[in-house]
Motif scaffolding. Structure first.
Motif, short mmCIF file in Angstrom:
data_model
loop_
_atom_site.label_atom_id
_atom_site.label_comp_id
_atom_site.label_asym_id
_atom_site.label_seq_id
_atom_site.Cartn_x
_atom_site.Cartn_y
_atom_site.Cartn_z
N LEU A 1 0.81 -1.20 -0.05
CA LEU A 1 -0.16 -0.13 -0.04
C LEU A 1 0.76 1.20 0.11
O LEU A 1 0.49 2.24 -0.69
CB LEU A 1 -0.77 -0.10 1.22
N THR A 2 1.99 1.01 0.79
CA THR A 2 2.92 2.45 0.66
C THR A 2 3.18 2.69 -0.60
O THR A 2 3.21 3.71 -1.05
CB THR A 2 4.39 2.22 1.61
N VAL B 1 0.49 3.94 12.79
CA VAL B 1 1.03 5.03 12.12
C VAL B 1 0.11 5.91 11.36
O VAL B 1 -1.03 5.32 10.97
CB VAL B 1 2.16 4.53 10.89
N LEU C 1 -0.33 7.52 7.22
CA LEU C 1 0.25 7.50 6.08
C LEU C 1 -0.22 8.71 5.30
O LEU C 1 -1.28 8.78 5.35
CB LEU C 1 -0.09 6.21 5.16
N ALA D 1 -3.00 3.11 10.00
CA ALA D 1 -2.79 1.75 9.81
C ALA D 1 -2.35 1.60 11.50
O ALA D 1 -1.62 2.20 12.12
CB ALA D 1 -1.58 1.56 9.04
N SER E 1 -0.94 -2.11 13.30
CA SER E 1 -0.03 -3.48 13.02
C SER E 1 0.21 -4.27 14.35
O SER E 1 0.68 -3.51 15.30
CB SER E 1 1.29 -3.31 12.10
N ARG F 1 10.28 4.79 8.93
CA ARG F 1 10.32 4.24 7.72
C ARG F 1 9.23 3.18 7.56
O ARG F 1 8.70 2.65 8.57
CB ARG F 1 11.58 3.20 7.51
N GLY G 1 5.77 -1.60 5.25
CA GLY G 1 5.63 -2.14 4.08
C GLY G 1 6.84 -2.00 3.27
O GLY G 1 7.03 -3.20 2.51
N ARG H 1 0.45 -13.18 1.79
CA ARG H 1 -0.79 -12.55 2.59
C ARG H 1 -1.99 -13.30 2.62
O ARG H 1 -2.33 -13.99 1.65
CB ARG H 1 -1.09 -11.09 1.69
N LEU I 1 0.00 -10.68 7.39
CA LEU I 1 1.11 -10.95 6.20
C LEU I 1 2.09 -11.95 6.99
O LEU I 1 2.42 -11.91 8.35
CB LEU I 1 1.72 -9.52 6.17
N GLU J 1 -5.65 -1.15 7.94
CA GLU J 1 -5.51 -0.13 7.26
C GLU J 1 -6.97 0.61 7.00
O GLU J 1 -7.81 -0.15 6.65
CB GLU J 1 -5.02 -0.33 5.88
C1 LIG Z 1 2.00 -3.07 5.10
C2 LIG Z 1 2.46 -2.02 4.57
O1 LIG Z 1 2.89 -0.84 5.27
C3 LIG Z 1 2.18 0.23 5.38
C4 LIG Z 1 3.18 0.98 6.67
C5 LIG Z 1 2.88 0.73 7.74
C6 LIG Z 1 3.93 1.22 8.85
O2 LIG Z 1 4.81 1.67 8.61
O3 LIG Z 1 3.59 0.76 9.94
C7 LIG Z 1 1.58 0.01 8.23
C8 LIG Z 1 0.61 -0.36 7.32
C9 LIG Z 1 0.73 -0.16 5.96
O4 LIG Z 1 -0.11 0.25 4.98
C10 LIG Z 1 2.17 -1.93 2.96
O5 LIG Z 1 2.97 -0.81 2.49
O6 LIG Z 1 1.41 -2.45 2.46
#
Ligand SMILES: C=C(O[C@@H]1C=C(C(=O)O)C=C[C@H]1O)C(=O)O
Length: 158
Positions: free
Chosen positions: A15-16, A61, A63, A73, A75, A93, A96, A107, A132, A143
């Protein structure tokens, strides 16, 4: 769900990376809201199949594009899979960007909701989550897509 939202919600890749592409010339950044050991919410423990009292590593976080949160998001990873991984050092950073460099990353099924998540009170369009897996690491990535993203990309609200 509109076809445009379906493409965001059903995407299997990072997603990033998709947000960076959609942002175009505008700066993208991960804003770290919180991270550390905590007891997951009940629905998260159930999704991961861990005991309700278990501590897990949790990271929240936003985004952001042009400093405006598009997605929030959260996690959650059971501690048993974290051995040797210093995810706390990611800072701002993207998780993802690291995860999607792992060749064995898998996934699980994507769950979708339009309810605001337990971790963030805001109006939004859609939420999704999936587990994941990379080696022993299992991480529930949740997310929630905010109205600001719909406005900026001219997506319908749902
Ligand atoms: C899982 C990913 O990473 C993204 C970045 C995240 C973080 O830095 O904590 C969390 C969820 C995301 O949407 C992604 O890019 O798909």
């Amino acid at each position: 769900m509109s076809p445009a939202w379906w493409r965001w919600i059903s995407s299997q890749d990072s997603l990033t990376a998709r947000l960076i592409r959609a942002a175009g010339d505008r700066p993208f950044r991960v804003r770290l809201l919180d991270q550390g050991m905590a007891r997951p919410y009940r629905d998260e423990a159930l999704a991961l199949g861990i005991g309700l009292q278990r501590l897990a590593w949790c990271r929240e976080v936003a985004l952001c594009v042009d400093e405006r949160p598009w997605v929030v998001a959260r996690s959650v990873a059971p501690l048993s899979g974290l051995r040797g991984l210093r995810l706390d050092r990611l800072g701002e950073r993207s998780l993802g960007s690291w995860l999607f460099q792992q060749p064995d990353l898998e996934r699980g099924p994507i769950e979708v909701t339009h309810h605001a998540p337990s971790f963030y009170a805001a109006d939004g369009c859609w939420g999704r989550r999936s587990v994941l897996e990379h080696r022993r690491l299992r991480i529930l990535v949740q997310e929630f897509f905010l109205d600001a993203m719909a406005d900026e990309l001219q997506l319908s609200s749902r």
